[in-house]
Scaffold this active site. Sequence first.
Site, PDB file in Angstrom:
ATOM      1  N   GLU A 193       0.839  -1.207   0.000  1.00  0.00           N
ATOM      2  CA  GLU A 193       0.000   0.000   0.000  1.00  0.00           C
ATOM      3  C   GLU A 193       0.871   1.253   0.000  1.00  0.00           C
ATOM      4  O   GLU A 193       1.954   1.277   0.588  1.00  0.00           O
ATOM      5  CB  GLU A 193      -0.887  -0.022   1.249  1.00  0.00           C
ATOM      6  CG  GLU A 193      -1.838   1.151   1.353  1.00  0.00           C
ATOM      7  CD  GLU A 193      -2.630   1.151   2.649  1.00  0.00           C
ATOM      8  OE1 GLU A 193      -3.755   1.689   2.639  1.00  0.00           O
ATOM      9  OE2 GLU A 193      -2.128   0.640   3.674  1.00  0.00           O
ATOM     10  N   LYS A 229      -9.818   0.838  -1.601  1.00  0.00           N
ATOM     11  CA  LYS A 229      -9.870   0.497  -0.179  1.00  0.00           C
ATOM     12  C   LYS A 229     -11.257   0.802   0.369  1.00  0.00           C
ATOM     13  O   LYS A 229     -11.776   1.908   0.201  1.00  0.00           O
ATOM     14  CB  LYS A 229      -8.795   1.288   0.570  1.00  0.00           C
ATOM     15  CG  LYS A 229      -8.574   0.870   2.004  1.00  0.00           C
ATOM     16  CD  LYS A 229      -7.381   1.634   2.578  1.00  0.00           C
ATOM     17  CE  LYS A 229      -7.022   1.194   3.983  1.00  0.00           C
ATOM     18  NZ  LYS A 229      -5.828   1.924   4.482  1.00  0.00           N
ATOM     19  N   CYS A 284      -4.784  -3.416   3.721  1.00  0.00           N
ATOM     20  CA  CYS A 284      -4.392  -3.009   5.072  1.00  0.00           C
ATOM     21  C   CYS A 284      -5.566  -3.047   6.059  1.00  0.00           C
ATOM     22  O   CYS A 284      -5.987  -4.108   6.484  1.00  0.00           O
ATOM     23  CB  CYS A 284      -3.725  -1.635   5.010  1.00  0.00           C
ATOM     24  SG  CYS A 284      -2.652  -1.267   6.428  1.00  0.00           S
TER      25      CYS A 284
END
Length: 297
Positions: A46, A125, A159
């Site tokens: 990321e 995301k 993440c």
Amino acid sequence: MMKKLIVATVQYGLADIASEEQFWTGIADKVRDAAEQGAELIVFPEYMTAHLLSLEPPMLHDEACAYLDHRTETYTRFFADLSRETNIAILAGTHICRAEGGEQGDYVNRAFLFFPDGRTEAQSKVHLTPEEQIRWPLVPGESLNVFETPWGKMAILTCYDIEFPELARAAALRGVETILCPSYTDSSYGYHRVRYCCQARAVENQLFIVLSGLVGALSEDRPQVDTGFSQAGAFAPCDLPFEPDGIIQAGETNRDMTVLAELDFHLLRENRAQGAVAPFYDRRPEFYENEHRKSGH
């Protein structure tokens, strides 16, 4: 479907660079090296392109987003060409780019996966961290992309996304057997939250998780990315026929390196059919729904 996948996952070292060319050349070297070692897929972390911010004076977050978005065409062309040249699929970390159909000034933190045949898959995301919600002009992704690969169905949970069991379960229920998790954590606390959740999701859903991350530090602070803490790896259920700790392979903490691992889908199916426990199949959805109704949420 191919029964095994050799995957390379990157502990990408943040270090001072002198030019944009040095940035792209360093990435190409990592991809070529992984391909020479037999990797068929490489997973970068990321916020990898935020490394480019170190070439400029410190910026506010909205300025940084515009700066990175202006490199989107260069980014996509570079990785598409590199994937075709090396014949390796490349999850090119995440890149900040303008949100399609969003308001002026809205950006997404989006992962792109490039295939040698020219196909590209992307995933914005879904869960933004408190910092991303408050300081960045980012908007969350609104859908989960489950996509076909030569190694079965995959999804990308970036993440913080891996810290939400519902999202990984939704992917698993749609047939995903491998979740790719590009991450950026700047402390041991953040890293271990993501790492332990990766392993929990592998146990709960009886699937593979591949984690990458940023490591190292820049000599001058940047508000967006300046230091990283990570130990990349590939994880399986903590059950036979895998290792007791569920670790297929892991790197050396905070070292700039690439970790190679073999994902054996025959073993995964053996685990699902004959493991000591079967948490993916022993779920009780009606029970959970009833408890949700009781809670009022």
